[in-house]
Design an enzyme around this catalytic site. Structure first.
Site, PDB file in Angstrom:
ATOM      1  N   LYS A   9       1.435   5.387  13.394  1.00 47.97           N
ATOM      2  CA  LYS A   9       0.339   6.068  13.339  1.00 47.97           C
ATOM      3  C   LYS A   9      -0.076   5.132  14.601  1.00 47.97           C
ATOM      4  CE  LYS A   9      -0.205   6.659   8.341  1.00 47.97           C
ATOM      5  NZ  LYS A   9      -0.920   6.829   7.562  1.00 47.97           N
ATOM      6  N   ASN A 112      -2.203   1.389   7.900  1.00 44.42           N
ATOM      7  CA  ASN A 112      -1.095   1.235   7.359  1.00 44.42           C
ATOM      8  C   ASN A 112      -0.031   1.180   7.983  1.00 44.42           C
ATOM      9  OD1 ASN A 112      -1.082   3.948   6.619  1.00 44.42           O
ATOM     10  ND2 ASN A 112      -0.986   3.727   4.746  1.00 44.42           N
ATOM     11  N   HIS A 115       3.479   6.952   8.980  1.00 43.61           N
ATOM     12  CA  HIS A 115       3.327   7.747   7.701  1.00 43.61           C
ATOM     13  C   HIS A 115       5.199   8.327   7.881  1.00 43.61           C
ATOM     14  CE1 HIS A 115       3.123  12.047   5.857  1.00 43.61           C
ATOM     15  NE2 HIS A 115       4.385  12.730   6.466  1.00 43.61           N
TER      16      HIS A 115
HETATM   17  P1  GTP Z   1       1.176   8.942   4.218  1.00 39.97           P
HETATM   18  O1  GTP Z   1       2.613   8.598   4.263  1.00 39.97           O
HETATM   19  O2  GTP Z   1       0.582   8.594   5.623  1.00 39.97           O
HETATM   20  O3  GTP Z   1       1.456  10.312   4.019  1.00 39.97           O
HETATM   21  O4  GTP Z   1       1.681   7.927   3.619  1.00 39.97           O
HETATM   22  P2  GTP Z   1       1.669   8.127   1.565  1.00 39.97           P
HETATM   23  O5  GTP Z   1       2.280   9.274   1.532  1.00 39.97           O
HETATM   24  O6  GTP Z   1       1.965   7.309   1.186  1.00 39.97           O
HETATM   25  O7  GTP Z   1       0.081   8.120   0.811  1.00 39.97           O
HETATM   26  P3  GTP Z   1      -1.353   9.638   0.843  1.00 39.97           P
HETATM   27  O8  GTP Z   1      -0.459  11.113   1.646  1.00 39.97           O
HETATM   28  O9  GTP Z   1      -1.758   9.101  -0.698  1.00 39.97           O
HETATM   29  O10 GTP Z   1      -2.356   9.113   1.801  1.00 39.97           O
HETATM   30  C1  GTP Z   1      -1.980   9.543   3.260  1.00 39.97           C
HETATM   31  C2  GTP Z   1      -3.034   8.225   4.174  1.00 39.97           C
HETATM   32  O11 GTP Z   1      -4.095   8.839   3.374  1.00 39.97           O
HETATM   33  C3  GTP Z   1      -2.190   6.712   3.541  1.00 39.97           C
HETATM   34  O12 GTP Z   1      -0.798   6.427   4.071  1.00 39.97           O
HETATM   35  C4  GTP Z   1      -3.654   5.797   3.982  1.00 39.97           C
HETATM   36  O13 GTP Z   1      -3.835   5.834   5.373  1.00 39.97           O
HETATM   37  C5  GTP Z   1      -4.182   7.050   3.535  1.00 39.97           C
HETATM   38  N1  GTP Z   1      -4.815   6.504   2.674  1.00 39.97           N
HETATM   39  C6  GTP Z   1      -4.259   6.982   1.162  1.00 39.97           C
HETATM   40  N2  GTP Z   1      -5.497   6.209  -0.040  1.00 39.97           N
HETATM   41  C7  GTP Z   1      -6.076   5.750   0.600  1.00 39.97           C
HETATM   42  C8  GTP Z   1      -7.429   4.656   0.303  1.00 39.97           C
HETATM   43  O14 GTP Z   1      -8.008   5.328  -0.530  1.00 39.97           O
HETATM   44  N3  GTP Z   1      -7.758   4.398   1.188  1.00 39.97           N
HETATM   45  C9  GTP Z   1      -8.172   4.751   2.363  1.00 39.97           C
HETATM   46  N4  GTP Z   1      -9.358   4.342   3.206  1.00 39.97           N
HETATM   47  N5  GTP Z   1      -7.084   5.501   3.154  1.00 39.97           N
HETATM   48  C10 GTP Z   1      -6.116   5.582   1.696  1.00 39.97           C
HETATM   49 MG    MG Z   2       1.211  11.586   2.225  1.00 38.05          MG
END
Ligand code: GTP
Ligand code: MG
Length: 149
Positions: A9, A112, A115
């Site tokens: 990212k 974070n 991805h």
């Molecule tokens: P990705 O690998 O980025 O898809 O992450 P993930 O699969 O571990 O989590 P998810 O797909 O549920 O969420 C995608 C992204 O949205 C996360 O990696 C975070 O950057 C962001 N995100 C998820 N939950 C939160 C939250 O509660 N607050 C904020 N600010 N960002 C969030």
């Molecule tokens: Mg995800």
């Protein structure tokens, strides 16, 4: 052979973590089949994260992800989708163990660093969203015998 979509990212690029992150996947034994530095459009990112469009953090997520270039990659190998997710750690860095990428390199869920596709189906969808077929390389891995028996 299974493939997954991994993206470093904008914070990972800004913080010069690209080399160290790529090295982790190389050392593990996965094969790099696609990689590009790309400024993602909002349209691409909204499509990429379409499952999250009703979440309160969605617009913040899109501006974060479009705030600079990302390194988009496709990695191939046995069970790579699941193993890459293990290498990433949990969504929230606070829940991620040391030794994982998020456990080692970041502190907040909204920054974070990386991805990774969450299933084989998501991986196929994301790879075709981010890459053209001719951007993915089929190359002979001359030391795969030392990785697979
Ligand atoms: P990705 O690998 O980025 O898809 O992450 P993930 O699969 O571990 O989590 P998810 O797909 O549920 O969420 C995608 C992204 O949205 C996360 O990696 C975070 O950057 C962001 N995100 C998820 N939950 C939160 C939250 O509660 N607050 C904020 N600010 N960002 C969030
Ligand atoms: Mg995800």
């Amino acid at each position: 052979n299974e493939r997954t979509f991994i993206a470093i990212k904008p914070d990972g690029v800004q913080r010069r973590l690209v080399g160290q992150i790529v090295q982790r996947f190389e050392k593990k034994g996965f094969k790099l089949v696609g990689m590009k530095l790309i400024q993602a459009t909002e349209g691409l990112l909204k499509e990429h994260y379409t499952e999250l469009r009703s979440k309160p953090f969605f617009s913040g997520l899109i501006s974060y992800m479009s705030s600079g270039p990302v390194v988009a990659m496709v990695w191939q190998g046995l069970d790579v989708v699941k193993m890459a997710r293990k290498m990433l750690g949990e969504t929230n860095p606070a829940d991620s163990l040391p030794g994982t990428i998020r456990g080692d390199y970041c502190v907040e869920v909204g920054r974070n660093v990386i991805h990774g596709s969450d299933s084989v189906e998501s991986a196929q969808r994301e790879i075709s969203l981010w890459f053209r077929e001719n951007e993915l390389q089929c190359w002979e891995d001359t030391h795969s015998h030392w990785i697979y028996n």
